[in-house]
Motif scaffolding. Structure first.
Motif, PDB file in Angstrom:
ATOM      1  N   GLN A   1      19.607 -32.398 -10.912  1.00  0.00           N
ATOM      2  CA  GLN A   1      20.909 -32.115 -10.320  1.00  0.00           C
ATOM      3  C   GLN A   1      20.732 -31.200  -9.122  1.00  0.00           C
ATOM      4  O   GLN A   1      19.999 -30.221  -9.176  1.00  0.00           O
ATOM      5  CB  GLN A   1      21.829 -31.427 -11.343  1.00  0.00           C
ATOM      6  CG  GLN A   1      22.278 -32.322 -12.481  1.00  0.00           C
ATOM      7  CD  GLN A   1      21.203 -32.528 -13.534  1.00  0.00           C
ATOM      8  OE1 GLN A   1      20.119 -31.943 -13.448  1.00  0.00           O
ATOM      9  NE2 GLN A   1      21.496 -33.358 -14.518  1.00  0.00           N
ATOM     10  N   VAL A   2      21.399 -31.567  -8.047  1.00  0.00           N
ATOM     11  CA  VAL A   2      21.347 -30.811  -6.805  1.00  0.00           C
ATOM     12  C   VAL A   2      22.766 -30.474  -6.379  1.00  0.00           C
ATOM     13  O   VAL A   2      23.658 -31.317  -6.446  1.00  0.00           O
ATOM     14  CB  VAL A   2      20.645 -31.611  -5.703  1.00  0.00           C
ATOM     15  CG1 VAL A   2      20.699 -30.864  -4.371  1.00  0.00           C
ATOM     16  CG2 VAL A   2      19.196 -31.907  -6.085  1.00  0.00           C
ATOM     17  N   GLU A   3      22.942 -29.245  -5.943  1.00  0.00           N
ATOM     18  CA  GLU A   3      24.259 -28.804  -5.486  1.00  0.00           C
ATOM     19  C   GLU A   3      24.143 -28.320  -4.054  1.00  0.00           C
ATOM     20  O   GLU A   3      23.183 -27.620  -3.692  1.00  0.00           O
ATOM     21  CB  GLU A   3      24.810 -27.690  -6.369  1.00  0.00           C
ATOM     22  CG  GLU A   3      26.222 -27.267  -6.006  1.00  0.00           C
ATOM     23  CD  GLU A   3      26.773 -26.194  -6.947  1.00  0.00           C
ATOM     24  OE1 GLU A   3      25.967 -25.492  -7.581  1.00  0.00           O
ATOM     25  OE2 GLU A   3      27.996 -26.065  -7.030  1.00  0.00           O
ATOM     26  N   SER A  25      20.773 -26.082  -3.936  1.00  0.00           N
ATOM     27  CA  SER A  25      20.176 -25.485  -5.133  1.00  0.00           C
ATOM     28  C   SER A  25      20.030 -26.546  -6.217  1.00  0.00           C
ATOM     29  O   SER A  25      20.628 -27.615  -6.144  1.00  0.00           O
ATOM     30  CB  SER A  25      21.032 -24.327  -5.648  1.00  0.00           C
ATOM     31  OG  SER A  25      22.321 -24.788  -6.012  1.00  0.00           O
ATOM     32  N   GLY A  26      19.221 -26.211  -7.216  1.00  0.00           N
ATOM     33  CA  GLY A  26      19.008 -27.142  -8.312  1.00  0.00           C
ATOM     34  C   GLY A  26      17.557 -27.553  -8.413  1.00  0.00           C
ATOM     35  O   GLY A  26      16.655 -26.850  -7.968  1.00  0.00           O
ATOM     36  N   SER A  27      17.339 -28.718  -8.974  1.00  0.00           N
ATOM     37  CA  SER A  27      15.997 -29.214  -9.225  1.00  0.00           C
ATOM     38  C   SER A  27      15.446 -29.904  -7.968  1.00  0.00           C
ATOM     39  O   SER A  27      15.387 -31.125  -7.880  1.00  0.00           O
ATOM     40  CB  SER A  27      16.020 -30.194 -10.401  1.00  0.00           C
ATOM     41  OG  SER A  27      14.717 -30.637 -10.708  1.00  0.00           O
ATOM     42  N   ALA A 101      14.226 -34.777  -5.387  1.00  0.00           N
ATOM     43  CA  ALA A 101      14.400 -33.989  -6.602  1.00  0.00           C
ATOM     44  C   ALA A 101      13.077 -33.902  -7.366  1.00  0.00           C
ATOM     45  O   ALA A 101      12.201 -34.755  -7.217  1.00  0.00           O
ATOM     46  CB  ALA A 101      15.469 -34.614  -7.485  1.00  0.00           C
ATOM     47  N   TYR A 111      22.691 -35.754  -0.267  1.00  0.00           N
ATOM     48  CA  TYR A 111      23.709 -34.975  -0.954  1.00  0.00           C
ATOM     49  C   TYR A 111      24.650 -34.363   0.086  1.00  0.00           C
ATOM     50  O   TYR A 111      24.229 -34.002   1.186  1.00  0.00           O
ATOM     51  CB  TYR A 111      23.079 -33.872  -1.794  1.00  0.00           C
ATOM     52  CG  TYR A 111      22.306 -34.393  -2.979  1.00  0.00           C
ATOM     53  CD1 TYR A 111      20.977 -34.761  -2.848  1.00  0.00           C
ATOM     54  CD2 TYR A 111      22.912 -34.527  -4.228  1.00  0.00           C
ATOM     55  CE1 TYR A 111      20.259 -35.252  -3.925  1.00  0.00           C
ATOM     56  CE2 TYR A 111      22.209 -35.001  -5.310  1.00  0.00           C
ATOM     57  CZ  TYR A 111      20.884 -35.371  -5.153  1.00  0.00           C
ATOM     58  OH  TYR A 111      20.183 -35.857  -6.229  1.00  0.00           O
TER      59      TYR A 111
END
Length: 122
Positions: A1-3, A25-27, A101, A111
Motif C-alpha cells: 500500500q502506497v499513500e 509513504s508505505g511499502s 512497491a 499513484y
C-alpha cells in the motif's frame, strides 16, 4: 500500500508565492518519476511539471521561469515552488508518483494524491 499526500495549497494574491509538498509513504521499493498536475474548473487535467529520479525536469510552457520542481529521494518527497502566481494558475493541484512497491518491485504503478486547492486572487 502506497499513500500520496499533498500539502501547501491556499489563497494568495497575484504575484505571490506558494510551495506545494507531496510525500509518498508505505511499502515503497523505489520511486521513478514524480510530477504535479492541475485541473481548473471546466478544464482537463494538465501536467504542470515533472522530475525524474535523477533530477531531470520538464515544465509546461505557461509556468516556465515561475515554477520550480524539486525532489528529495531520501524522503520520497517532491516539491513545487510557485512564484509570480497568476489568476490563471488557480486550480486543484495533484501529485503523481510512479512507484515500485516492495512486494511487486518488477512493475511500476502510478499513484495520485487527493489534490490541494490553489487560488490566486486578482
Amino acid at each position: 500500500q502506497v499513500e500520496i499526500v499533498e500539502s501547501g495549497g491556499g489563497l494568495v494574491q497575484t504575484g505571490g508565492s506558494l510551495r506545494l509538498s507531496c510525500a509518498a509513504s508505505g511499502s515503497i521499493f523505489s520511486i521513478n518519476g514524480m510530477g504535479w498536475y492541475r485541473q481548473a474548473p471546466g478544464k482537463q487535467r494538465e501536467l504542470v511539471a515533472d522530475i525524474t529520479r535523477g533530477g531531470s525536469t520538464n515544465y509546461v510552457d505557461s509556468v516556465k521561469g515561475r515554477f520550480t520542481i524539486s525532489r528529495d529521494n531520501a524522503k520520497n518527497t517532491v516539491y513545487l515552488q510557485m512564484n509570480s502566481l497568476k489568476p490563471e494558475d488557480t486550480a486543484v493541484y495533484y501529485c503523481n508518483a510512479a512507484v515500485q512497491a516492495r512486494d511487486s518491485f518488477w512493475r511500476v504503478l502510478e499513484y495520485w494524491g487527493q489534490g490541494t486547492q490553489v487560488t490566486v486572487s486578482s
